[in-house]
Scaffold this motif. Structure first.
Motif, PDB file in Angstrom:
ATOM      1  N   GLU A 475      19.920  27.543  29.062  1.00  0.00           N
ATOM      2  CA  GLU A 475      18.711  26.969  28.446  1.00  0.00           C
ATOM      3  C   GLU A 475      19.018  26.415  27.059  1.00  0.00           C
ATOM      4  OE1 GLU A 475      15.825  30.051  28.370  1.00  0.00           O
ATOM      5  OE2 GLU A 475      15.289  29.851  30.488  1.00  0.00           O
ATOM      6  N   ASP A 476      19.733  27.209  26.265  1.00  0.00           N
ATOM      7  CA  ASP A 476      20.064  26.768  24.904  1.00  0.00           C
ATOM      8  C   ASP A 476      20.903  25.493  24.931  1.00  0.00           C
ATOM      9  OD1 ASP A 476      18.713  28.931  23.932  1.00  0.00           O
ATOM     10  OD2 ASP A 476      20.487  30.159  23.578  1.00  0.00           O
ATOM     11  N   CYS A 477      21.890  25.446  25.836  1.00  0.00           N
ATOM     12  CA  CYS A 477      22.774  24.276  25.913  1.00  0.00           C
ATOM     13  C   CYS A 477      22.011  23.039  26.374  1.00  0.00           C
ATOM     14  CB  CYS A 477      23.943  24.555  26.854  1.00  0.00           C
ATOM     15  SG  CYS A 477      25.121  25.767  26.220  1.00  0.00           S
ATOM     16  N   VAL A 478      21.231  23.184  27.433  1.00  0.00           N
ATOM     17  CA  VAL A 478      20.479  22.044  27.975  1.00  0.00           C
ATOM     18  C   VAL A 478      19.527  21.488  26.928  1.00  0.00           C
ATOM     19  CG1 VAL A 478      18.693  21.383  29.648  1.00  0.00           C
ATOM     20  CG2 VAL A 478      20.652  22.728  30.392  1.00  0.00           C
ATOM     21  N   ASN A 479      18.824  22.369  26.238  1.00  0.00           N
ATOM     22  CA  ASN A 479      17.832  21.907  25.267  1.00  0.00           C
ATOM     23  C   ASN A 479      18.459  21.393  23.975  1.00  0.00           C
ATOM     24  OD1 ASN A 479      15.018  22.494  26.453  1.00  0.00           O
ATOM     25  ND2 ASN A 479      16.149  24.366  26.892  1.00  0.00           N
ATOM     26  N   SER A 480      19.622  21.908  23.617  1.00  0.00           N
ATOM     27  CA  SER A 480      20.278  21.394  22.403  1.00  0.00           C
ATOM     28  C   SER A 480      20.840  19.996  22.645  1.00  0.00           C
ATOM     29  CB  SER A 480      21.390  22.342  21.948  1.00  0.00           C
ATOM     30  OG  SER A 480      22.405  22.440  22.919  1.00  0.00           O
ATOM     31  N   VAL A 481      21.245  19.710  23.889  1.00  0.00           N
ATOM     32  CA  VAL A 481      21.752  18.378  24.233  1.00  0.00           C
ATOM     33  C   VAL A 481      20.601  17.407  24.449  1.00  0.00           C
ATOM     34  CG1 VAL A 481      22.972  17.052  26.023  1.00  0.00           C
ATOM     35  CG2 VAL A 481      23.926  19.217  25.195  1.00  0.00           C
ATOM     36  N   GLY A 482      19.543  17.877  25.113  1.00  0.00           N
ATOM     37  CA  GLY A 482      18.450  16.983  25.492  1.00  0.00           C
ATOM     38  C   GLY A 482      18.688  16.426  26.883  1.00  0.00           C
ATOM     39  N   VAL A 483      17.623  16.001  27.539  1.00  0.00           N
ATOM     40  CA  VAL A 483      17.703  15.568  28.935  1.00  0.00           C
ATOM     41  C   VAL A 483      17.048  14.200  29.099  1.00  0.00           C
ATOM     42  CG1 VAL A 483      16.881  16.100  31.268  1.00  0.00           C
ATOM     43  CG2 VAL A 483      17.756  17.931  29.815  1.00  0.00           C
ATOM     44  N   ASP A 484      17.757  13.313  29.790  1.00  0.00           N
ATOM     45  CA  ASP A 484      17.221  11.982  30.088  1.00  0.00           C
ATOM     46  C   ASP A 484      16.153  12.139  31.167  1.00  0.00           C
ATOM     47  OD1 ASP A 484      16.701   9.395  31.054  1.00  0.00           O
ATOM     48  OD2 ASP A 484      18.712   8.703  30.545  1.00  0.00           O
ATOM     49  N   LEU A 485      14.917  11.876  30.823  1.00  0.00           N
ATOM     50  CA  LEU A 485      13.787  12.102  31.717  1.00  0.00           C
ATOM     51  C   LEU A 485      13.847  11.233  32.972  1.00  0.00           C
ATOM     52  CD1 LEU A 485      11.127  13.588  32.175  1.00  0.00           C
ATOM     53  CD2 LEU A 485      10.013  11.961  30.641  1.00  0.00           C
ATOM     54  N   ASN A 486      14.505  10.101  32.881  1.00  0.00           N
ATOM     55  CA  ASN A 486      14.528   9.168  34.011  1.00  0.00           C
ATOM     56  C   ASN A 486      15.729   9.324  34.940  1.00  0.00           C
ATOM     57  OD1 ASN A 486      12.093   7.644  33.802  1.00  0.00           O
ATOM     58  ND2 ASN A 486      12.901   6.739  31.924  1.00  0.00           N
ATOM     59  N   THR A 487      16.684  10.159  34.580  1.00  0.00           N
ATOM     60  CA  THR A 487      17.857  10.333  35.457  1.00  0.00           C
ATOM     61  C   THR A 487      18.127  11.783  35.815  1.00  0.00           C
ATOM     62  OG1 THR A 487      19.386  10.481  33.570  1.00  0.00           O
ATOM     63  CG2 THR A 487      18.990   8.281  34.494  1.00  0.00           C
ATOM     64  N   ALA A 488      17.523  12.718  35.111  1.00  0.00           N
ATOM     65  CA  ALA A 488      17.843  14.138  35.304  1.00  0.00           C
ATOM     66  C   ALA A 488      17.448  14.642  36.684  1.00  0.00           C
ATOM     67  CB  ALA A 488      17.157  14.978  34.232  1.00  0.00           C
ATOM     68  N   SER A 489      18.291  15.521  37.223  1.00  0.00           N
ATOM     69  CA  SER A 489      18.010  16.160  38.508  1.00  0.00           C
ATOM     70  C   SER A 489      16.981  17.270  38.303  1.00  0.00           C
ATOM     71  CB  SER A 489      19.295  16.759  39.076  1.00  0.00           C
ATOM     72  OG  SER A 489      19.729  17.839  38.244  1.00  0.00           O
ATOM     73  N   PRO A 490      16.319  17.701  39.381  1.00  0.00           N
ATOM     74  CA  PRO A 490      15.390  18.838  39.253  1.00  0.00           C
ATOM     75  C   PRO A 490      16.085  20.080  38.692  1.00  0.00           C
ATOM     76  CG  PRO A 490      15.106  17.768  41.382  1.00  0.00           C
ATOM     77  CD  PRO A 490      16.314  17.148  40.746  1.00  0.00           C
ATOM     78  N   SER A 491      17.362  20.272  39.054  1.00  0.00           N
ATOM     79  CA  SER A 491      18.103  21.446  38.563  1.00  0.00           C
ATOM     80  C   SER A 491      18.195  21.426  37.053  1.00  0.00           C
ATOM     81  CB  SER A 491      19.523  21.457  39.142  1.00  0.00           C
ATOM     82  OG  SER A 491      19.499  21.443  40.534  1.00  0.00           O
ATOM     83  N   LEU A 492      18.531  20.267  36.494  1.00  0.00           N
ATOM     84  CA  LEU A 492      18.667  20.138  35.043  1.00  0.00           C
ATOM     85  C   LEU A 492      17.317  20.276  34.360  1.00  0.00           C
ATOM     86  CD1 LEU A 492      20.796  19.617  32.853  1.00  0.00           C
ATOM     87  CD2 LEU A 492      20.378  17.169  33.113  1.00  0.00           C
ATOM     88  N   LEU A 493      16.306  19.627  34.913  1.00  0.00           N
ATOM     89  CA  LEU A 493      14.963  19.685  34.317  1.00  0.00           C
ATOM     90  C   LEU A 493      14.399  21.107  34.302  1.00  0.00           C
ATOM     91  CD1 LEU A 493      13.426  16.482  35.949  1.00  0.00           C
ATOM     92  CD2 LEU A 493      13.736  16.849  33.494  1.00  0.00           C
ATOM     93  N   SER A 494      14.781  21.910  35.301  1.00  0.00           N
ATOM     94  CA  SER A 494      14.212  23.261  35.394  1.00  0.00           C
ATOM     95  C   SER A 494      14.624  24.151  34.231  1.00  0.00           C
ATOM     96  CB  SER A 494      14.615  23.919  36.720  1.00  0.00           C
ATOM     97  OG  SER A 494      16.002  24.190  36.744  1.00  0.00           O
ATOM     98  N   TYR A 495      15.708  23.782  33.519  1.00  0.00           N
ATOM     99  CA  TYR A 495      16.164  24.564  32.368  1.00  0.00           C
ATOM    100  C   TYR A 495      15.559  24.077  31.047  1.00  0.00           C
ATOM    101  CZ  TYR A 495      19.644  27.062  35.126  1.00  0.00           C
ATOM    102  OH  TYR A 495      20.265  27.879  36.036  1.00  0.00           O
ATOM    103  N   VAL A 496      14.779  23.011  31.097  1.00  0.00           N
ATOM    104  CA  VAL A 496      14.157  22.500  29.877  1.00  0.00           C
ATOM    105  C   VAL A 496      13.044  23.441  29.443  1.00  0.00           C
ATOM    106  CG1 VAL A 496      12.789  20.599  28.899  1.00  0.00           C
ATOM    107  CG2 VAL A 496      14.759  20.104  30.367  1.00  0.00           C
ATOM    108  N   SER A 497      12.941  23.657  28.151  1.00  0.00           N
ATOM    109  CA  SER A 497      11.923  24.544  27.581  1.00  0.00           C
ATOM    110  C   SER A 497      10.540  24.261  28.167  1.00  0.00           C
ATOM    111  CB  SER A 497      11.890  24.339  26.058  1.00  0.00           C
ATOM    112  OG  SER A 497      10.761  24.951  25.493  1.00  0.00           O
TER     113      SER A 497
END
Length: 719
Positions: A475-497
């Protein structure tokens, strides 16, 4: 117990900050959100401190709850006293609370409880106070009772002794003293049992080591040996020394019952006290070792997830194999699969020429930049083959060895099947290997982190605790990097705060409906994503080329007005942000004064500093500052290594006794803790981290056993 005061003291925080953190956690705010967007409320604690704070808060609340339960239970028994109230108030740990409760805790049938039921407590009191001058057997005769099944004076005396023995064992202060004695003076002793295949535990054949200094990895190794019935394990403490300590607390010199009390103490220690404390000691050692191992896994996992991505490259994933051949998958710069193939350059087929022709055509067709070679079975032969392939390619082509730990787990998973329903399991592995090089974080989070292979004894850990800690790291790593809302997979998005698996899937479904997000505000139209979830997640989701340039930064929507005020204050606009013309913004703010600017735009100084960073480099990826993967074009083999040779390597795993370093010969080399630094270091992780690149010198090579000993000491460029 004032929890706020205690946490403030332990974490060196203002009480106001501690109370704010507690309030934010109780409101359902996530650690990444609190760490990033509520800095003024807690003094800019980082996410790791906040997680430790949260863990400690839960412990103290459980402690408080348990104290209340114990108090209520003892009051129900009508045995509550002022002394118990003071003792419970001063108890700092759950262990101390349980010690206090022990004499009052309902027990299963014991020798003492049977004696109490027979009415022998008064006789036990006489023995324990050591005041009588009468003959004890004569006194015991008064307790003979056919009704209570006390047939003789000897039987009555034995029962009374059992009562006193249990009282000694249940003495909270004594247990505290004896616990400290065990920690300081006890040893852990192991004996190798006669069993086929237990040679792996040979070093523990006749091993004895001080409890206070045994390292955590040996505790876990011993536990595993015991679990596999290869080792007998015991805690050893000098019995006479221990009994002497108990006698100090219980024996009254020159008393007429001194000898019988000594007998009772010996019985209590051997039958009740020591076995109980030995189990406690083993449990405590295991808990300590587990926490150390989990911490080590956490320390290793973070830099692994934050490895620098190789963006804007076409990558060929190469999953080595023998009988089933080598699986190949080519992905474009966005991770989409362009092509797949199966080739057979390795034994038993050895169709090298055919594989070269096939892969050369694919490389040229798709303009492949890099080959990602998995480091598993047949990787050595595959690496030799890829080096040969590179010689036949006219365009620039390099390769990198990729740790494929967990790739097979992903390939056979439900998620792998959902992503590539038409692909063979091994082809999914090839895609995963390629994507691991292109964007390690986005790919590795699809795998159960326990399978990534950057720890020790992960299968022996308390799995709930391990999952909790490692999920926090992700969670800390994913959120510190940030996630591209238009390309991210459900797996990646699920770790967003603020998001979970269900909402992540809803975001992807809504994205398909609207083709792509153009504004963060559109998130509020996603099913089940309410205002609270939006508050928690919005700042961590990026929109490249959206309607608002701030949507491609970590500036939170709640601070957009402040960001606009900041730009206006220095006669700047959104276009300046888009064009990257804000290099001077930081110096302009400092010139005017950070406190003054922060006050004028209505934010705190920490938020202002973060805002300036984001406006200066919109869309920045913090991983770009990390070391790039080592790309190779030529082969180095184990046989090529010579003593004294200096080679650049990449740290793959940091453990208690050293670190494993990839030097490009398929077999990682070990840098023992004694070879890491000329100065004393407490733990390898104090100096090294996973993904770090450094020069190492070859100390020795055992080709037959495939063992490489390395050193970092005195290596050029490492001083």
């Amino acid at each position: 117990m004032n929890i706020v005061e205690q946490l403030s003291e332990e974490f060196k925080l203002k009480q106001e900050y501690s109370q704010n953190i507690i309030n934010l956690l109780d409101e359902g705010c996530t650690i990444p959100f609190i760490a990033r967007y509520r800095k003024e409320m807690h003094g800019s604690c980082d996410d790791q401190i906040l997680r430790e704070f949260s863990d400690r808060l839960n412990y103290l609340r459980n402690l408080q709850k348990r104290k209340e339960e114990v108090e209520n239970s003892i009051k129900e028994q009508e045995k509550w006293t002022d002394e118990l109230e003071v003792a419970l108030l001063n108890a700092k740990t759950l262990t101390e609370v349980e010690d206090i409760y022990r004499p009052y805790k309902p027990k299963r049938k014991t020798r003492a409880s049977v004696a109490i039921a027979k009415g022998l407590e008064p006789l036990a009191d006489i023995i324990q106070t050591q005041q009588t001058k009468d003959n004890l057997l004569s006194l015991a005769a008064d307790y003979i009772s056919e009704e209570k099944e006390v047939k003789t004076a000897e039987e009555a005396l034995a029962g009374a002794k059992d009562i006193v023995a249990e009282r000694v064992s249940d003495d909270a202060e004594l247990r505290k003293t004896m616990r400290a004695l065990l920690k300081e003076h006890a040893t852990i002793k192991t004996t190798l049992l006669e069993k086929e295949g237990n040679a792996v535990y040979e070093m523990y054949a006749e091993h004895e080591e001080a409890v206070k200094s045994i390292p955590s990895h040996r505790i876990l190794a011993i536990n595993r040996g015991e679990k596999e019935d290869c080792l007998k394990v015991e805690i050893v403490l000098d019995e006479d020394f221990a009994k002497a300590e108990i006698e100090k607390a219980y024996i009254i010199e020159n008393s007429t019952t001194k000898e019988i009390m000594q007998e009772i103490i010996a019985d209590s220690y051997k039958r009740l006290l020591f076995p109980s404390l030995q189990n406690e000691c083993r449990t405590e050692l295991t808990d300590f070792a587990s926490e150390q191992a989990i911490k080590m896994f956490e320390v290793n996992l973070r830099p692994l997830l934050l490895q620098s991505p190789l963006k804007n490259n076409v990558i060929m994933g190469f999953d080595p194999g023998y009988r089933m051949g080598c699986k190949v998958a080519i992905i474009d710069a966005h991770g989409e699969v362009l092509d797949t193939a199966v080739v057979y350059p390795t034994p038993p087929f050895n169709k090298t020429e055919e594989a070269l022709i096939k892969l050369k055509a694919l490389v040229e067709k798709h303009k492949v930049d890099i080959v990602a070679v998995g480091n598993g079975t047949a990787s050595k032969e595959s690496e030799i083959f890829i080096c040969e392939l590179i010689k036949h390619i006219s365009r620039p082509l390099n390769y990198a060895m990729v740790n494929e730990a967990g790739a097979s787990v992903y390939s056979a998973s439900k998620l792998g099947a959902q992503e590539f329903p038409d692909f063979d399991v091994n082809l999914r592995s090839a895609v995963s290997i390629a994507r691991r090089l292109q964007d390690p974080l986005a790919e590795l989070i699809k795998i159960d982190v326990k399978s990534i292979g950057v720890g020790q004894y992960q299968h022996d850990m308390p799995q709930n605790r391990l999952t909790e800690v490692l999920t926090g790291v992700v969670e800390d790593c994913v959120n510190s990097v940030g996630v591209d809302l238009n390309t991210a997979s459900p797996s990646l998005l699920s770790y967003v705060s603020g998001l979970n698996v269900s909402i992540a899937k809803n975001i992807v479904e809504y994205r398909k409906e609207i083709e792509h997000f153009t504004s963060r505000e559109q998130l509020l139209k996603v099913k089940k994503l309410g205002p609270k979830a939006y508050e928690q997640c919005a700042g961590f989701l990026r929109i490249v080329g959206g309607e608002n340039v701030l949507d491609n930064t970590a500036v939170h929507p709640e601070s957009y007005q402040s960001a606009q005020k900041l730009l206006k204050l220095f006669n700047l606009s959104d276009n300046d942000v888009k064009d990257g013309n804000l290099e001077t913004l930081s110096s302009l703010v400092k010139l005017k004064g950070e406190d003054a600017v922060a006050k004028e735009i209505g934010v705190g100084v920490p938020t202002l500093i973060d805002m300036v960073k984001e406006l200066t480099k919109p869309g920045r990826d913090i991983r770009e500052d990390m070391p790039k993967p080592v790309l190779r074009a030529e082969l180095l083999s184990l046989e090529n290594l010579k003593e004294g040779m200096v080679i650049k390597g990449t740290v793959r795993n940091v453990i208690d006794f050293g670190a494993f370093v990839d030097i490009g010969v398929h077999q990682d080399g070990l840098v023992h803790i004694s070879q890491i630094s000329n100065k004393y270091i407490k733990h390898p992780s104090d100096v090294l981290k996973v993904g770090e690149q450094l020069n190492v010198k070859v100390l020795s090579v055992d080709v037959a056993k495939k063992r490489i000993q390395l050193t970092i000491k005195d290596c050029p460029q490492n001083d």
